[in-house]
Enzyme design. Structure first.
Site, PDB file in Angstrom:
ATOM      1  N   LYS A  13      58.597  25.982  29.531  1.00 53.21           N
ATOM      2  CA  LYS A  13      59.236  25.078  28.557  1.00 53.21           C
ATOM      3  C   LYS A  13      58.444  25.005  27.249  1.00 53.21           C
ATOM      4  O   LYS A  13      59.000  25.107  26.167  1.00 53.21           O
ATOM      5  CB  LYS A  13      59.364  23.652  29.132  1.00 53.21           C
ATOM      6  N   ARG A  88      63.238  13.548  32.283  1.00 51.80           N
ATOM      7  CA  ARG A  88      62.696  14.118  33.512  1.00 51.80           C
ATOM      8  C   ARG A  88      63.216  13.370  34.745  1.00 51.80           C
ATOM      9  O   ARG A  88      62.818  13.697  35.859  1.00 51.80           O
ATOM     10  CB  ARG A  88      61.182  14.015  33.475  1.00 51.80           C
ATOM     11  N   ARG A 127      46.951  29.185  33.664  1.00 55.99           N
ATOM     12  CA  ARG A 127      47.231  28.621  32.333  1.00 55.99           C
ATOM     13  C   ARG A 127      45.954  28.095  31.666  1.00 55.99           C
ATOM     14  O   ARG A 127      45.150  27.418  32.286  1.00 55.99           O
ATOM     15  CB  ARG A 127      48.244  27.475  32.451  1.00 55.99           C
ATOM     16  N   ARG A 160      44.116  22.425  31.731  1.00 51.25           N
ATOM     17  CA  ARG A 160      44.626  21.058  31.798  1.00 51.25           C
ATOM     18  C   ARG A 160      44.141  20.392  33.076  1.00 51.25           C
ATOM     19  O   ARG A 160      44.100  21.013  34.132  1.00 51.25           O
ATOM     20  CB  ARG A 160      46.162  21.081  31.789  1.00 51.25           C
ATOM     21  N   ARG A 171      53.270  17.389  41.533  1.00 50.34           N
ATOM     22  CA  ARG A 171      54.183  17.620  40.401  1.00 50.34           C
ATOM     23  C   ARG A 171      55.436  18.371  40.851  1.00 50.34           C
ATOM     24  O   ARG A 171      56.540  18.072  40.401  1.00 50.34           O
ATOM     25  CB  ARG A 171      53.463  18.396  39.288  1.00 50.34           C
TER      26      ARG A 171
HETATM   27  P1  AMP Z   1      53.946  18.230  30.763  1.00 52.94           P
HETATM   28  O1  AMP Z   1      52.964  18.523  29.681  1.00 52.94           O
HETATM   29  O2  AMP Z   1      55.370  18.247  30.285  1.00 52.94           O
HETATM   30  O3  AMP Z   1      53.737  19.063  31.995  1.00 52.94           O
HETATM   31  O4  AMP Z   1      53.685  16.696  31.204  1.00 52.94           O
HETATM   32  C1  AMP Z   1      52.448  16.298  31.739  1.00 52.94           C
HETATM   33  C2  AMP Z   1      52.628  15.005  32.496  1.00 52.94           C
HETATM   34  O5  AMP Z   1      53.063  13.967  31.606  1.00 52.94           O
HETATM   35  C3  AMP Z   1      53.665  15.030  33.613  1.00 52.94           C
HETATM   36  O6  AMP Z   1      53.178  15.571  34.823  1.00 52.94           O
HETATM   37  C4  AMP Z   1      53.993  13.540  33.734  1.00 52.94           C
HETATM   38  O7  AMP Z   1      52.984  12.851  34.422  1.00 52.94           O
HETATM   39  C5  AMP Z   1      53.952  13.079  32.281  1.00 52.94           C
HETATM   40  N1  AMP Z   1      55.286  13.188  31.646  1.00 52.94           N
HETATM   41  C6  AMP Z   1      55.663  14.050  30.658  1.00 52.94           C
HETATM   42  N2  AMP Z   1      56.944  13.865  30.346  1.00 52.94           N
HETATM   43  C7  AMP Z   1      57.420  12.875  31.146  1.00 52.94           C
HETATM   44  C8  AMP Z   1      58.683  12.231  31.323  1.00 52.94           C
HETATM   45  N3  AMP Z   1      59.755  12.588  30.598  1.00 52.94           N
HETATM   46  N4  AMP Z   1      58.768  11.249  32.258  1.00 52.94           N
HETATM   47  C9  AMP Z   1      57.718  10.889  32.975  1.00 52.94           C
HETATM   48  N5  AMP Z   1      56.503  11.455  32.890  1.00 52.94           N
HETATM   49  C10 AMP Z   1      56.344  12.435  31.984  1.00 52.94           C
END
Ligand code: AMP
Length: 213
Positions: A13, A88, A127, A160, A171
């Protein structure tokens, strides 16, 4: 044009959002990046989000919806945007749609990046990210030119904190339980386009461009 990228962690993404951002000149909004910045800045939302993110859990809907509403109010969103990692959950989507179904923030298309689980794990384990500009690398498929250094801004790359096998397990479970029902949700309202995202970055990008035309 307002687009959503939907897919499991590691589906590409972030990488594809950046390419689409460059092509269409619309802003890339990653809720994960917003939370990571809030954690660095020790804001109240950041402190709360950290406890969930570190475990691999989703941040509560009301906190997430609030940061998204604040973000889309900014001027750079006027020409359109790409949501990477939002919505999400189905309640996030319903809440967003009920607020914006009739305004310029309405979601036009949802690009679902479909990848099998084995590949997701490989992408996450390999990553490396740039904490400064957000660029993302894969140690084997897409390494930086100088090991450990971002090609774009020269900052040191890092892993990360939530890209570890324990968080990844949670996740993926969260994704299956809470996020994957969105595939059905957007399909029913004719907004979903499914892209085979097992291919390499450029091929996936071409398919997305084709779908958006
Ligand atoms: P990402 O960078 O998109 O993988 O997001 C990292 C983390 O941020 C996720 O594992 C969630 O804990 C939190 N997060 C990001 N976007 C959302 C969302 N739309 N709703 C809830 N938690 C989110």
């Amino acid at each position: 044009m307002n687009i959503v990228f939907l897919g499991a962690p590691g589906s590409g993404k972030g990488t594809q959002s950046k390419k689409i951002e460059d092509f269409f000149k619309i802003v890339h909004i990653s809720t994960g990046d917003i939370f990571r910045q809030a954690i660095k800045d020790s804001t109240s939302a950041g402190v709360l989000a950290k406890s969930f993110i570190d475990k691999g859990c989703l941040v509560p809907d009301e906190v997430t919806i609030k940061i998204v509403e604040e973000r889309i109010e900014k001027d750079d969103c006027k020409k359109g945007f790409i949501f990477d990692g939002f919505p999400r959950t189905v309640p996030q989507a319903i809440s967003y749609d009920s607020l914006h179904n009739n305004d310029s923030f309405k979601i036009d298309k949802v690009i679902y990046l479909k990848v099998d689980e084995e590949k997701l794990l490989d992408r996450i384990v390999n990553r490396r990210v740039c904490p400064k500009c957000g660029a993302s690398y894969h140690m084997v498929i897409k390494p930086s030119k100088v090991e450990g250094i971002c090609d774009l801004c020269g900052h040191e790359l890092e892993t990360r904190k939530d890209d570890n096998p324990e968080s990844m397990k949670v996740r993926l479970e969260e994704y299956k339980k809470l996020t994957s029902p969105l595939i059905d949700y957007y399909s029913k309202i004719n907004k979903l386009v499914t892209i085979d995202a097992m291919n390499d970055i450029e091929k996936v990008y071409e398919s997305i461009l084709e779908a958006l035309k």
